[in-house]
Design an enzyme around this catalytic site. Structure first.
Site, PDB file in Angstrom:
ATOM      1  N   PHE A  81       0.826  -1.060   0.278  1.00  8.43           N
ATOM      2  CA  PHE A  81       0.176   0.151   0.229  1.00  8.43           C
ATOM      3  C   PHE A  81       0.959   1.219  -0.068  1.00  8.43           C
ATOM      4  CE2 PHE A  81      -3.166  -2.798   1.742  1.00  8.43           C
ATOM      5  CZ  PHE A  81      -4.024  -3.332   0.516  1.00  8.43           C
ATOM      6  N   ASP A  82       2.035   1.003   0.272  1.00  4.62           N
ATOM      7  CA  ASP A  82       3.375   1.853   0.148  1.00  4.62           C
ATOM      8  C   ASP A  82       3.003   2.096  -1.378  1.00  4.62           C
ATOM      9  OD1 ASP A  82       3.549   4.353   2.631  1.00  4.62           O
ATOM     10  OD2 ASP A  82       5.416   1.712   2.866  1.00  4.62           O
TER      11      ASP A  82
END
Length: 391
Positions: free
Chosen positions: A175-176
């Site tokens: 998700f980064d």
């Protein structure tokens, strides 16, 4: 707004050439976004505190004294060390913000306000700036924004792992990376808006919202149908077979995503009768009867090795793949002509990095600057600021 002039030149003629990006971000989401902009030709000035970006210290693995984590997301950038507690350094940071076309930051919500580096403060003197702010859970939520927390809180871990085992995180800070890509898209949209209207604006992204979007069909199952997905190991909730399957000597990925592909698989495995079996012929019904089909599939796959099945199934156009290690994956990409590794930098500092996946027919991606050592360009950035202020 300013031109990067001779002191901060970049090789190539990328579509973002001449755009000056001041990067107040660290760790992954922000630096990934600014590397995307840098690859496309922008002049990115990475601002680090005296101890440097956290990822400089995240090792092993390392290349000489450099963390490979840091190297993976910081090429094509100039680097300056500034201590915001020092009045002169803070003035330099504020000067950079005034001259920036684009700013990217991922401090805790409100963390830059006390330094006069928040959007409200910067846009007062630089109204055309595109200012991207990345947080963990939105600007009104001070929760720390670590990818692992978001993998847990978003529900991602609840669908990752075997049905009877523990929840698992992904093998990368997924998700980064997605948030970094969403941030890049938002910045490019805002740059286009500025081109048309002359107006800058604030671009906000956060890991939790990117997770909701990135979970795609899984979050849609709940939003649209009230269904809460669960862990299924390597199985797919809607398709079968679409998973690793055991052969004579190991596993192979088989992806029969429609009835035509399943028919090709059945024929290749010597079981065309499956296409006549009302339990298996159509995807929706086949999915409901996967427990009956699987033993027959596995029995048929025992006839050959994983490599032999890969060759046979690929020959008839069926999607399949070996399960590679990272090194094998990189080498497979090389065999496919994708040239996954590029030498970045010049002179004494040349670092192998992974190629930007974007190919542009009119303006090539550049790899002229290796990921910088801490503070490597502090003097040249300050000289650029002095020259800019004299013009």
């Amino acid at each position: 707004m300013t031109d990067s002039d001779d002191l901060l030149t970049r090789n190539g003629s990328g579509p973002l050439s001449g755009q000056v990006v001041v990067d107040f971000s660290r760790v992954l989401a922000g630096p990934y976004a600014t590397m995307m902009l840098a690859d496309l030709g922008a002049t990115v000035i990475k601002v680090e505190g005296p101890k440097g970006d956290d990822t400089r210290h995240w090792s092993p693995p390392a290349r000489d004294d450099d963390s490979t984590y840091y190297l993976s997301i910081n090429r094509n950038k100039y680097d300056i060390v500034l201590d915001f507690a020092d009045p002169e350094d803070l003035a330099t940071a504020q000067d950079l913000a005034t001259r920036a076309d684009i700013i990217v930051e991922n401090f805790k919500p409100g963390g830059l306000a006390k330094f006069g580096l928040d959007y409200e403060s910067v846009s007062a003197s630089n109204p055309e700036v595109v200012y991207a702010s990345i947080t963990g859970f939105g600007a009104d939520n001070p929760l720390p924004g670590y990818d692992l927390l978001v993998q847990a809180m978003s529900g991602f871990m609840s669908i990752t792992g075997s049905p009877d085992g523990s929840p698992y995180r992904a093998g990368v800070a997924v998700f980064d990376v997605i948030t970094g890509l969403h941030t890049t898209i938002g910045i490019l949209a805002a740059v286009q808006h500025r081109t048309v209207t002359g107006e800058g604006q604030l671009v906000e992204t956060n890991l939790m919202s990117s997770a909701m979007s990135g979970l795609a069909n899984q979050t849609a199952a709940y939003a649209a149908a009230g269904v809460t997905p669960t862990r299924m190991g390597n199985a797919h909730p809607s398709l079968y077979p679409y998973q690793p399957m055991e052969t004579k000597d190991g596993e192979i990925i088989i992806a029969a995503a429609n009835d035509g592909q399943f028919a090709a698989l059945a024929k290749a495995l010597g079981r065309p009768d499956w296409c006549e079996d009302e339990r298996f012929a159509k995807a929706k019904i086949r999915n409901a009867h996967r427990d009956e089909l699987e033993p027959e599939l596995l029995e048929a796959l025992q006839a050959h090795t994983a490599q032999e099945w890969f060759d046979k199934l690929t020959a008839v156009g069926l999607p399949c793949a070996p399960i590679n290690s990272i090194s094998q994956g990189v080498e497979r990409a090389r065999d496919l002509g994708l040239d996954p590794i590029v030498e970045t930098g010049q002179g004494e500092r040349v670092i192998p990095t992974i190629r930007n996946p974007i190919r542009l027919s009119k303006s090539e991606v550049a790899y002229d600057l290796a990921p910088p050592s801490l503070g490597a360009d502090s003097d040249i950035v300050r000289a650029w600021l002095r020259r800019s202020s004299d013009q």
